[in-house]
Scaffold this motif. Sequence first.
Motif, PDB file in Angstrom:
ATOM      1  N   ASN A 110       0.792  -1.233   0.000  1.00 12.63           N
ATOM      2  CA  ASN A 110       0.000   0.000   0.000  1.00 12.63           C
ATOM      3  C   ASN A 110       0.820   1.277   0.000  1.00 12.63           C
ATOM      4  O   ASN A 110       0.311   2.337  -0.325  1.00 12.63           O
ATOM      5  CB  ASN A 110      -0.934   0.020   1.222  1.00 12.63           C
ATOM      6  N   ASP A 111       2.100   1.175   0.435  1.00  9.11           N
ATOM      7  CA  ASP A 111       2.920   2.378   0.590  1.00  9.11           C
ATOM      8  C   ASP A 111       4.382   2.014   0.338  1.00  9.11           C
ATOM      9  O   ASP A 111       4.989   1.304   1.148  1.00  9.11           O
ATOM     10  CB  ASP A 111       2.741   2.939   2.005  1.00  9.11           C
ATOM     11  N   ARG A 112       4.939   2.515  -0.750  1.00  9.31           N
ATOM     12  CA  ARG A 112       6.315   2.162  -1.117  1.00  9.31           C
ATOM     13  C   ARG A 112       7.329   2.646  -0.094  1.00  9.31           C
ATOM     14  O   ARG A 112       8.450   2.172  -0.063  1.00  9.31           O
ATOM     15  CB  ARG A 112       6.676   2.761  -2.483  1.00  9.31           C
ATOM     16  N   ARG A 113       6.965   3.601   0.745  1.00  9.63           N
ATOM     17  CA  ARG A 113       7.895   4.155   1.730  1.00  9.63           C
ATOM     18  C   ARG A 113       7.948   3.357   3.028  1.00  9.63           C
ATOM     19  O   ARG A 113       8.741   3.657   3.903  1.00  9.63           O
ATOM     20  CB  ARG A 113       7.511   5.605   2.058  1.00  9.63           C
ATOM     21  N   SER A 114       7.109   2.359   3.181  1.00 10.33           N
ATOM     22  CA  SER A 114       7.095   1.623   4.444  1.00 10.33           C
ATOM     23  C   SER A 114       7.177   0.120   4.206  1.00 10.33           C
ATOM     24  O   SER A 114       7.095  -0.348   3.079  1.00 10.33           O
ATOM     25  CB  SER A 114       5.839   1.969   5.257  1.00 10.33           C
ATOM     26  N   TYR A 115       7.356  -0.582   5.313  1.00 11.78           N
ATOM     27  CA  TYR A 115       7.455  -2.038   5.275  1.00 11.78           C
ATOM     28  C   TYR A 115       6.222  -2.654   5.907  1.00 11.78           C
ATOM     29  O   TYR A 115       5.631  -2.117   6.841  1.00 11.78           O
ATOM     30  CB  TYR A 115       8.674  -2.519   6.067  1.00 11.78           C
ATOM     31  N   ALA A 116       5.863  -3.821   5.391  1.00 12.44           N
ATOM     32  CA  ALA A 116       4.821  -4.639   5.998  1.00 12.44           C
ATOM     33  C   ALA A 116       5.543  -5.700   6.838  1.00 12.44           C
ATOM     34  O   ALA A 116       6.477  -6.344   6.353  1.00 12.44           O
ATOM     35  CB  ALA A 116       3.958  -5.289   4.927  1.00 12.44           C
ATOM     36  N   LEU A 117       5.143  -5.852   8.057  1.00  9.78           N
ATOM     37  CA  LEU A 117       5.811  -6.763   8.978  1.00  9.78           C
ATOM     38  C   LEU A 117       5.029  -8.062   9.120  1.00  9.78           C
ATOM     39  O   LEU A 117       3.800  -8.061   9.137  1.00  9.78           O
ATOM     40  CB  LEU A 117       5.959  -6.114  10.353  1.00  9.78           C
ATOM     41  N   ARG A 118       5.782  -9.145   9.227  1.00 10.35           N
ATOM     42  CA  ARG A 118       5.172 -10.437   9.535  1.00 10.35           C
ATOM     43  C   ARG A 118       6.178 -11.262  10.312  1.00 10.35           C
ATOM     44  O   ARG A 118       7.376 -10.978  10.292  1.00 10.35           O
ATOM     45  CB  ARG A 118       4.721 -11.166   8.278  1.00 10.35           C
ATOM     46  N   LEU A 119       5.695 -12.265  11.003  1.00  5.38           N
ATOM     47  CA  LEU A 119       6.595 -13.166  11.711  1.00  5.38           C
ATOM     48  C   LEU A 119       7.191 -14.150  10.715  1.00  5.38           C
ATOM     49  O   LEU A 119       6.518 -14.587   9.785  1.00  5.38           O
ATOM     50  CB  LEU A 119       5.857 -13.938  12.801  1.00  5.38           C
ATOM     51  N   SER A 120       8.427 -14.508  10.940  1.00  5.88           N
ATOM     52  CA  SER A 120       9.061 -15.569  10.161  1.00  5.88           C
ATOM     53  C   SER A 120       8.554 -16.902  10.705  1.00  5.88           C
ATOM     54  O   SER A 120       7.923 -16.942  11.782  1.00  5.88           O
ATOM     55  CB  SER A 120      10.573 -15.492  10.332  1.00  5.88           C
ATOM     56  N   PRO A 121       8.837 -17.998  10.024  1.00  3.16           N
ATOM     57  CA  PRO A 121       8.480 -19.303  10.608  1.00  3.16           C
ATOM     58  C   PRO A 121       9.104 -19.497  12.001  1.00  3.16           C
ATOM     59  O   PRO A 121       8.464 -20.052  12.895  1.00  3.16           O
ATOM     60  CB  PRO A 121       9.028 -20.307   9.590  1.00  3.16           C
ATOM     61  N   GLU A 122      10.344 -19.013  12.185  1.00  3.87           N
ATOM     62  CA  GLU A 122      10.985 -19.113  13.505  1.00  3.87           C
ATOM     63  C   GLU A 122      10.235 -18.267  14.535  1.00  3.87           C
ATOM     64  O   GLU A 122      10.091 -18.669  15.696  1.00  3.87           O
ATOM     65  CB  GLU A 122      12.455 -18.662  13.442  1.00  3.87           C
ATOM     66  N   GLY A 123       9.770 -17.094  14.109  1.00  2.00           N
ATOM     67  CA  GLY A 123       8.997 -16.230  14.994  1.00  2.00           C
ATOM     68  C   GLY A 123       7.674 -16.869  15.384  1.00  2.00           C
ATOM     69  O   GLY A 123       7.255 -16.794  16.548  1.00  2.00           O
ATOM     70  N   GLU A 124       7.014 -17.499  14.422  1.00  2.00           N
ATOM     71  CA  GLU A 124       5.753 -18.213  14.706  1.00  2.00           C
ATOM     72  C   GLU A 124       5.991 -19.334  15.722  1.00  2.00           C
ATOM     73  O   GLU A 124       5.225 -19.488  16.672  1.00  2.00           O
ATOM     74  CB  GLU A 124       5.168 -18.809  13.419  1.00  2.00           C
ATOM     75  N   LYS A 125       7.058 -20.087  15.506  1.00  2.00           N
ATOM     76  CA  LYS A 125       7.382 -21.196  16.408  1.00  2.00           C
ATOM     77  C   LYS A 125       7.658 -20.673  17.818  1.00  2.00           C
ATOM     78  O   LYS A 125       7.172 -21.233  18.807  1.00  2.00           O
ATOM     79  CB  LYS A 125       8.588 -21.963  15.865  1.00  2.00           C
ATOM     80  N   LEU A 126       8.451 -19.596  17.904  1.00  2.67           N
ATOM     81  CA  LEU A 126       8.754 -19.009  19.203  1.00  2.67           C
ATOM     82  C   LEU A 126       7.482 -18.552  19.908  1.00  2.67           C
ATOM     83  O   LEU A 126       7.296 -18.809  21.107  1.00  2.67           O
ATOM     84  CB  LEU A 126       9.722 -17.839  19.059  1.00  2.67           C
ATOM     85  N   MET A 127       6.599 -17.899  19.188  1.00  2.61           N
ATOM     86  CA  MET A 127       5.356 -17.416  19.796  1.00  2.61           C
ATOM     87  C   MET A 127       4.497 -18.577  20.280  1.00  2.61           C
ATOM     88  O   MET A 127       3.874 -18.491  21.350  1.00  2.61           O
ATOM     89  CB  MET A 127       4.585 -16.537  18.812  1.00  2.61           C
ATOM     90  N   ASP A 128       4.444 -19.660  19.523  1.00  6.10           N
ATOM     91  CA  ASP A 128       3.685 -20.837  19.952  1.00  6.10           C
ATOM     92  C   ASP A 128       4.235 -21.409  21.250  1.00  6.10           C
ATOM     93  O   ASP A 128       3.484 -21.892  22.094  1.00  6.10           O
ATOM     94  CB  ASP A 128       3.693 -21.912  18.861  1.00  6.10           C
ATOM     95  N   GLU A 129       5.547 -21.312  21.423  1.00  8.31           N
ATOM     96  CA  GLU A 129       6.168 -21.816  22.638  1.00  8.31           C
ATOM     97  C   GLU A 129       6.037 -20.827  23.802  1.00  8.31           C
ATOM     98  O   GLU A 129       5.777 -21.219  24.936  1.00  8.31           O
ATOM     99  CB  GLU A 129       7.651 -22.097  22.379  1.00  8.31           C
ATOM    100  N   LEU A 130       6.224 -19.541  23.518  1.00  8.71           N
ATOM    101  CA  LEU A 130       6.244 -18.541  24.585  1.00  8.71           C
ATOM    102  C   LEU A 130       4.872 -18.209  25.157  1.00  8.71           C
ATOM    103  O   LEU A 130       4.746 -17.987  26.367  1.00  8.71           O
ATOM    104  CB  LEU A 130       6.869 -17.237  24.082  1.00  8.71           C
ATOM    105  N   THR A 131       3.874 -18.120  24.307  1.00 10.83           N
ATOM    106  CA  THR A 131       2.570 -17.624  24.761  1.00 10.83           C
ATOM    107  C   THR A 131       2.010 -18.411  25.948  1.00 10.83           C
ATOM    108  O   THR A 131       1.605 -17.798  26.940  1.00 10.83           O
ATOM    109  CB  THR A 131       1.594 -17.509  23.591  1.00 10.83           C
ATOM    110  N   PRO A 132       1.998 -19.739  25.923  1.00 17.98           N
ATOM    111  CA  PRO A 132       1.490 -20.446  27.119  1.00 17.98           C
ATOM    112  C   PRO A 132       2.344 -20.184  28.369  1.00 17.98           C
ATOM    113  O   PRO A 132       1.807 -20.037  29.467  1.00 17.98           O
ATOM    114  CB  PRO A 132       1.550 -21.929  26.728  1.00 17.98           C
ATOM    115  N   ARG A 133       3.657 -20.087  28.210  1.00 19.93           N
ATOM    116  CA  ARG A 133       4.535 -19.784  29.354  1.00 19.93           C
ATOM    117  C   ARG A 133       4.214 -18.417  29.936  1.00 19.93           C
ATOM    118  O   ARG A 133       4.184 -18.236  31.152  1.00 19.93           O
ATOM    119  CB  ARG A 133       5.997 -19.757  28.915  1.00 19.93           C
ATOM    120  N   ILE A 134       4.019 -17.462  29.047  1.00 18.69           N
ATOM    121  CA  ILE A 134       3.761 -16.098  29.509  1.00 18.69           C
ATOM    122  C   ILE A 134       2.386 -15.999  30.149  1.00 18.69           C
ATOM    123  O   ILE A 134       2.205 -15.295  31.145  1.00 18.69           O
ATOM    124  CB  ILE A 134       3.970 -15.098  28.356  1.00 18.69           C
TER     125      ILE A 134
END
Length: 164
Positions: A110-134
């Motif tokens: 939508n905007d050439r001046r900015s970035y769209a952010l997403r989790l990497s597969p490693e980020g997804e895996k980390l979140m799946d592990e961290l969320t229940p702990r947190i």
Amino acid sequence: MTDIERNSPPDRRTRLRPNKSEKLALGPLPELFGYNLRRAQVAVFQSFQAAVSPHDITPGQYGVLVMIKENEGLSQSDLGTAVGIDRSTMVAVIDRLESRGLVVRAPSPNDRRSYALRLSPEGEKLMDELTPRIQEHDQAMVGGLSAEEQAQLKDFLRRIVRGG
């Protein structure tokens, strides 16, 4: 009289503690909301660090990862606004998470001046592990409160954030 006592203003001399095992005088601090909120925040932060210690994630970084996970394609600018972090700090946070392989920056459709952010597969895996702990950590922090008291505390804190 020691050199320190001799060189201290007279009103300070009476406050010097000869024995380090004595309790520190806190003056009005225990009655201040800000002091108590800060002490609670420190306790929560230390407990959070212990709960996620092998992963080297701060509460702020976890919040950023949650926001990216829940809002894939979010811009850094919108993310910074949502979590209350200024632009330069947000860039540094995303740089760190990207260098760890947890976040991916892609050109925004939508905007050439900015970035769209997403989790990497490693980020997804980390979140799946961290969320229940947190979530467990979070419940342990308020375990001494009844369900009603927990709801009241959340309400009070949200009202403070809103300014009353």
